[in-house]
Design a protein around this motif. Structure first.
Motif, PDB file in Angstrom:
ATOM      1  N   ILE A 111      -0.859   1.734   9.386  1.00 16.93           N
ATOM      2  CA  ILE A 111      -0.984   1.483   8.128  1.00 16.93           C
ATOM      3  C   ILE A 111      -1.482   2.253   6.936  1.00 16.93           C
ATOM      4  N   ARG A 112      -1.017   2.472   6.031  1.00 16.95           N
ATOM      5  CA  ARG A 112      -1.677   3.658   4.952  1.00 16.95           C
ATOM      6  C   ARG A 112      -2.414   2.696   3.820  1.00 16.95           C
ATOM      7  N   VAL A 113      -3.507   2.969   3.704  1.00 12.60           N
ATOM      8  CA  VAL A 113      -4.285   2.431   2.173  1.00 12.60           C
ATOM      9  C   VAL A 113      -4.524   3.616   1.329  1.00 12.60           C
ATOM     10  N   LYS A 114      -3.601   3.682   0.148  1.00 12.88           N
ATOM     11  CA  LYS A 114      -3.847   4.535  -0.883  1.00 12.88           C
ATOM     12  C   LYS A 114      -4.770   3.818  -1.899  1.00 12.88           C
ATOM     13  N   LEU A 115      -6.039   4.541  -1.936  1.00 14.73           N
ATOM     14  CA  LEU A 115      -7.118   4.303  -2.949  1.00 14.73           C
ATOM     15  C   LEU A 115      -6.747   4.310  -4.230  1.00 14.73           C
ATOM     16  N   ALA A 116      -7.190   3.637  -5.067  1.00 12.47           N
ATOM     17  CA  ALA A 116      -6.883   3.696  -6.562  1.00 12.47           C
ATOM     18  C   ALA A 116      -7.945   4.820  -7.026  1.00 12.47           C
ATOM     19  N   SER A 117      -8.904   5.010  -6.558  1.00 14.28           N
ATOM     20  CA  SER A 117      -9.995   6.009  -7.013  1.00 14.28           C
ATOM     21  C   SER A 117     -10.861   6.348  -5.939  1.00 14.28           C
ATOM     22  N   GLU A 118     -11.397   7.672  -6.031  1.00 15.55           N
ATOM     23  CA  GLU A 118     -12.091   8.329  -5.082  1.00 15.55           C
ATOM     24  C   GLU A 118     -13.377   7.301  -4.883  1.00 15.55           C
ATOM     25  N   PRO A 119     -13.685   6.914  -3.620  1.00 15.71           N
ATOM     26  CA  PRO A 119     -14.809   5.875  -3.457  1.00 15.71           C
ATOM     27  C   PRO A 119     -16.168   6.614  -3.552  1.00 15.71           C
ATOM     28  N   ASN A 120     -17.455   5.779  -3.838  1.00 15.46           N
ATOM     29  CA  ASN A 120     -18.881   6.264  -3.827  1.00 15.46           C
ATOM     30  C   ASN A 120     -19.404   6.319  -2.658  1.00 15.46           C
ATOM     31  N   GLY A 121     -18.683   6.112  -1.391  1.00 16.70           N
ATOM     32  CA  GLY A 121     -19.206   6.117  -0.059  1.00 16.70           C
ATOM     33  C   GLY A 121     -18.187   5.381   0.776  1.00 16.70           C
ATOM     34  N   PRO A 122     -18.624   4.833   2.053  1.00 20.64           N
ATOM     35  CA  PRO A 122     -17.812   4.420   2.924  1.00 20.64           C
ATOM     36  C   PRO A 122     -16.910   3.194   2.437  1.00 20.64           C
ATOM     37  N   VAL A 123     -15.548   3.053   2.809  1.00 23.35           N
ATOM     38  CA  VAL A 123     -14.978   1.980   2.470  1.00 23.35           C
ATOM     39  C   VAL A 123     -14.634   1.009   3.607  1.00 23.35           C
ATOM     40  N   LYS A 124     -15.011  -0.098   3.321  1.00 29.42           N
ATOM     41  CA  LYS A 124     -14.788  -1.285   4.536  1.00 29.42           C
ATOM     42  C   LYS A 124     -13.347  -1.953   4.143  1.00 29.42           C
ATOM     43  N   ILE A 125     -12.647  -2.013   5.282  1.00 33.17           N
ATOM     44  CA  ILE A 125     -11.382  -2.580   5.298  1.00 33.17           C
ATOM     45  C   ILE A 125     -11.231  -3.646   6.385  1.00 33.17           C
ATOM     46  N   GLN A 126     -10.477  -4.847   6.113  1.00 30.75           N
ATOM     47  CA  GLN A 126     -10.331  -6.005   6.965  1.00 30.75           C
ATOM     48  C   GLN A 126      -8.981  -6.144   7.394  1.00 30.75           C
ATOM     49  N   ALA A 127      -8.756  -6.275   8.480  1.00 30.81           N
ATOM     50  CA  ALA A 127      -7.507  -6.156   9.104  1.00 30.81           C
ATOM     51  C   ALA A 127      -7.162  -7.721   9.941  1.00 30.81           C
ATOM     52  N   SER A 128      -6.268  -8.372   9.601  1.00 28.36           N
ATOM     53  CA  SER A 128      -5.982  -9.554  10.201  1.00 28.36           C
ATOM     54  C   SER A 128      -4.669  -9.565  10.995  1.00 28.36           C
ATOM     55  N   PHE A 129      -4.793  -9.954  12.303  1.00 28.47           N
ATOM     56  CA  PHE A 129      -3.280 -10.047  12.893  1.00 28.47           C
ATOM     57  C   PHE A 129      -3.577 -11.120  14.145  1.00 28.47           C
ATOM     58  N   GLN A 130      -2.107 -11.297  14.762  1.00 29.91           N
ATOM     59  CA  GLN A 130      -1.966 -12.147  15.959  1.00 29.91           C
ATOM     60  C   GLN A 130      -1.224 -11.435  16.820  1.00 29.91           C
ATOM     61  N   ALA A 131      -1.723 -11.077  18.023  1.00 28.97           N
ATOM     62  CA  ALA A 131      -0.893 -10.693  19.021  1.00 28.97           C
ATOM     63  C   ALA A 131      -0.229 -11.717  19.926  1.00 28.97           C
ATOM     64  N   CYS A 132       1.026 -11.622  20.361  1.00 31.58           N
ATOM     65  CA  CYS A 132       1.719 -12.498  21.254  1.00 31.58           C
ATOM     66  C   CYS A 132       2.647 -11.543  22.080  1.00 31.58           C
ATOM     67  N   ASN A 133       2.887 -12.266  23.280  1.00 33.40           N
ATOM     68  CA  ASN A 133       3.894 -11.687  24.137  1.00 33.40           C
ATOM     69  C   ASN A 133       5.174 -12.586  24.455  1.00 33.40           C
ATOM     70  N   ASP A 134       5.800 -12.366  25.396  1.00 32.91           N
ATOM     71  CA  ASP A 134       7.213 -13.341  25.543  1.00 32.91           C
ATOM     72  C   ASP A 134       6.784 -14.859  25.933  1.00 32.91           C
ATOM     73  N   LYS A 135       5.078 -15.111  26.336  1.00 33.79           N
ATOM     74  CA  LYS A 135       5.022 -16.293  26.720  1.00 33.79           C
ATOM     75  C   LYS A 135       4.167 -17.064  25.896  1.00 33.79           C
ATOM     76  N   SER A 136       3.168 -16.304  25.491  1.00 33.04           N
ATOM     77  CA  SER A 136       2.090 -17.076  24.727  1.00 33.04           C
ATOM     78  C   SER A 136       1.401 -15.976  23.539  1.00 33.04           C
TER      79      SER A 136
END
Length: 153
Positions: free
Chosen positions: A116-141
């Protein structure tokens, strides 16, 4: 005849409960136990634009739902990435793999490795924090959903 019908209904109710319990999130495990994410910030280009790449590694046999998932019923569990702390930019999601499902309808997933790519709108003034939310599934649960916060430098 009524006692046979009542017995049949009771058996069907027990079977339905068993299917429901099996579909509950597996043993309290969270999705980040089978999905690993790493963030890497690229160098800013001449105009100061910077791209952060989120590398997803999903264990074999598991998937997470793409964004968009291609099925309105799965929008609440689609993978989402958000910028934290006032950073602004555009998130570019890969298309994912199409799953043909006659029961719940077709949808898209991420399996194996994705980016997944994040194109920043401007150059950051330090580290950028990113939050990813997701749910993993298989064929059973499905596992419990996870929210992972990363820092890209």
């Amino acid at each position: 005849m009524d006692s046979i019908r009542q017995t049949t209904n009771a058996v069907l109710a027990v079977l339905a409960l068993g299917v429901f319990v099996a579909a509950l999130p597996a043993q309290g495990l969270k999705s980040d136990s089978v999905v690993k994410i790493a963030a890497e910030a690229g160098k800013p280009d001449a105009e100061g634009n910077q791209v952060i790449a989120l590398a997803l590694t999903i264990e074999k046999g598991w998937h997470i739902y793409a964004n968009p998932p291609g099925n309105d019923d799965l929008k609440p569990v689609a993978t989402t990435v958000t910028l934290q702390g006032g950073a602004k930019g555009e998130v570019v999601y890969p298309a994912g793999k199409q799953v043909i499902d006659p029961v719940v309808g077709n949808y898209r997933v991420y399996e194996g490795t994705e980016e997944i790519r994040v194109k920043l709108a401007s150059e950051p003034n330090g580290p950028v924090k990113i939050q990813a939310s997701f749910q993993a599934c298989n064929d059973k649960s499905c596992l419990q959903p996870s929210k992972v916060t990363l820092e890209a430098k």
